[in-house]
Write a protein that holds these residues in place. Structure first.
Motif, short mmCIF file in Angstrom:
data_model
loop_
_atom_site.label_atom_id
_atom_site.label_comp_id
_atom_site.label_asym_id
_atom_site.label_seq_id
_atom_site.Cartn_x
_atom_site.Cartn_y
_atom_site.Cartn_z
N LYS A 58 -7.47 4.45 -0.17
CA LYS A 58 -6.73 5.63 -0.65
C LYS A 58 -7.24 6.10 -2.01
O LYS A 58 -7.19 7.30 -2.32
N ILE A 59 -7.72 5.17 -2.83
CA ILE A 59 -8.30 5.55 -4.12
C ILE A 59 -9.52 6.43 -3.91
O ILE A 59 -9.70 7.44 -4.60
N VAL A 60 -10.36 6.05 -2.97
CA VAL A 60 -11.54 6.86 -2.66
C VAL A 60 -11.12 8.26 -2.23
O VAL A 60 -11.68 9.27 -2.69
N ASP A 61 -10.11 8.35 -1.37
CA ASP A 61 -9.64 9.66 -0.90
C ASP A 61 -9.10 10.50 -2.07
O ASP A 61 -9.41 11.69 -2.19
N ALA A 105 0.83 -1.21 0.00
CA ALA A 105 0.00 0.00 0.00
C ALA A 105 0.86 1.25 0.00
O ALA A 105 0.54 2.25 -0.67
N ASP A 106 1.97 1.22 0.73
CA ASP A 106 2.87 2.38 0.76
C ASP A 106 3.53 2.59 -0.61
O ASP A 106 3.69 3.73 -1.06
N ASP A 107 3.89 1.49 -1.27
CA ASP A 107 4.46 1.60 -2.61
C ASP A 107 3.45 2.21 -3.58
O ASP A 107 3.78 3.09 -4.37
N PHE A 108 2.23 1.72 -3.51
CA PHE A 108 1.20 2.19 -4.44
C PHE A 108 0.91 3.68 -4.23
O PHE A 108 0.57 4.40 -5.17
N ALA A 115 -4.08 -8.10 1.54
CA ALA A 115 -4.31 -7.14 2.63
C ALA A 115 -4.04 -5.71 2.18
O ALA A 115 -4.80 -4.79 2.49
N ASP A 116 -2.96 -5.54 1.42
CA ASP A 116 -2.61 -4.19 0.97
C ASP A 116 -3.65 -3.63 0.00
O ASP A 116 -3.87 -2.42 -0.05
#
Length: 433
Positions: A337-340, A288-291, A329-330
């Protein structure tokens, strides 16, 4: 988890729900019910000595879902819904009915509602025809890909283009079309002159409201090709990084030159193209951090459309052969984060679909800014117009529900060309009567 079935016809129902919570290798169907953690019988589900009676398949899904929520502590935002086109539910059910039957979250209900609102603005007529043209060539095969594409530079693309032009000229579609989409494969892997020949043939025969060309890989693009596309009537291109993470892309057998990508993007915008970018959520090795680094780049580019695909492991892909399941999980964190991101930068969802074995029971969503929704995506995903497919492996589907698929290999496409062209013209004739 071990599952026993009285009725093998219940296997898919059970697997679809189990797959929301568990990786594929954790799901084990057994023949001895004494070994099973969950026993699914004709009218009840048994787990740990407790019996849960059911009458319908939807009841069974609901029971399995509730059991797994209790065991894992995870609640899927889509509830028990595993179908590919959830927006179709709105045609005969209210939002409250959908929530009660399928246990959807309020967030997903809101997403369905917004997608429907944005689609209604497009005013698409079911009487109009649409054209899909398949270019089945790619420089390399990405590890997540299962499409029957032809890899490498040794294939004779010129012969294919000649057959394709003959098919364009021979198909009995009306002159006025709604949308044209050239996809693949990687259509921009053709040479500039080959692309130009196809565009000339199209414009000689058809007019259209929208024309999209899938120019997915920056390593197949140059400024001359962009100019050819613009002069040939193309209004939209898809420039698809999948991720900006170079290390992840190399492991996928796909690379990116960021400087060239940014130059191509700027040139496309300067020429006036509407640009879409595709990203895949859940790729192996991308946390998730990478994305999140993708959002840092995207906020400076703000393409007209962005499509976020949740990874779906497909038969025939290298991912499937290697037993990879993606970053489960990620992917859930990325989805939040996409929604945000989309809300912050005024993107609106306008089409939505899901796939078999989609990671974390998520979804693929296309977002648009400034009313730039793509008509073709809505037409094909909602099945609200007739689409005729040309080229190897291209699928035709009429509004009547009738289908036809061209051969999946070049030999049969060339060999049975006249027969298959005649079959497609018969489909068109039935609709136009």
């Amino acid at each position: 988890m071990k599952i026993y079935l009285d009725d093998e016809n219940k296997r898919k129902i059970a697997y679809d729900i189990l797959n929301i919570f568990l990786d594929h290798e954790e799901i084990n169907f057994v023949e001895d019910e004494n070994q099973a953690d969950i026993k699914i019988k004709d009218d009840l589900v048994n787990i740990s000595g407790r019996n849960f009676p059911y009458k319908t398949n939807q009841d069974l899904k609901g029971i399995l879902y509730d059991i797994l929520v209790e065991k894992t502590g995870y609640q899927s935002p889509w509830g028990t819904l595993t179908g590919s086109k959830p927006s179709k539910l709105l045609k005969n059910k209210s939002l409250s009915e959908i929530k009660n039957i399928y246990k959807l979250s309020d967030e997903k209900l809101e997403l369905l509602e917004k997608v429907a609102e944005n689609q209604d603005r497009l005013d698409i007529s079911p009487d109009d025809f649409n054209l899909y043209i398949n270019i089945p060539f790619c420089p390399t095969r990405c590890d997540y890909c299962s499409y029957p594409t032809l890899i490498g530079a040794h294939h004779d693309k010129g012969d294919y283009v000649d057959y394709l032009i003959e098919e364009i000229e021979g198909v009995n579609l009306p002159e006025k079309l709604d949308a044209i989409y050239i996809g693949g494969g990687t259509p921009s892997y053709l040479t500039g002159p080959q692309i130009e020949k196809i565009l000339v043939a199209i414009n000689k025969k058809f007019t259209y409201k929208e024309f999209t060309f899938e120019a997915g890989r920056e390593d197949t693009l140059d400024f001359e090709k962009l100019k050819i596309l613009k002069d040939g009537g193309v209004s939209r291109i898809s420039l698809n990084p999948q991720t900006f993470n170079g290390e992840v892309l190399k492991k996928l057998n796909r690379d990116i030159d960021m400087d060239h990508f940014l130059d191509i993007y700027k040139a496309a915008k300067d020429l006036g193209f509407i640009v879409n970018m595709d990203f895949i959520v859940g790729l192996e090795g991308e946390s998730a951090d990478d994305f999140a680094k993708n959002f840092e780049i995207l906020k400076n580019l703000l393409p007209d459309n962005i499509t976020f695909h949740a990874l779906a492991i497909k038969s025939g892909s290298k991912y499937n052969e290697a037993g990879k399941t993606g970053q489960r999980a990620d992917s859930l964190k990325i989805a939040e984060k996409i929604v945000d991101f989309t809300k912050k930068y005024s993107y609106q969802p306008y089409y939505l679909y899901r796939q078999k074995n989609i990671i974390s029971n998520l979804e693929n969503v296309g977002y648009q800014r400034n009313n730039t929704a793509q008509r073709y995506n809505v037409i094909i995903n909602e099945e609200i117009g007739s689409i005729l497919g040309l080229g190897m492996n291209a699928n035709s589907k009429m509004i009547s529900g009738k289908k036809f698929r061209n051969p999946r290999n070049l030999r049969d496409y060339y060999q049975d060309f006249e027969k298959n062209l005649s079959a497609k013209n018969e489909l068109i004739k039935e609709i136009r009567r």
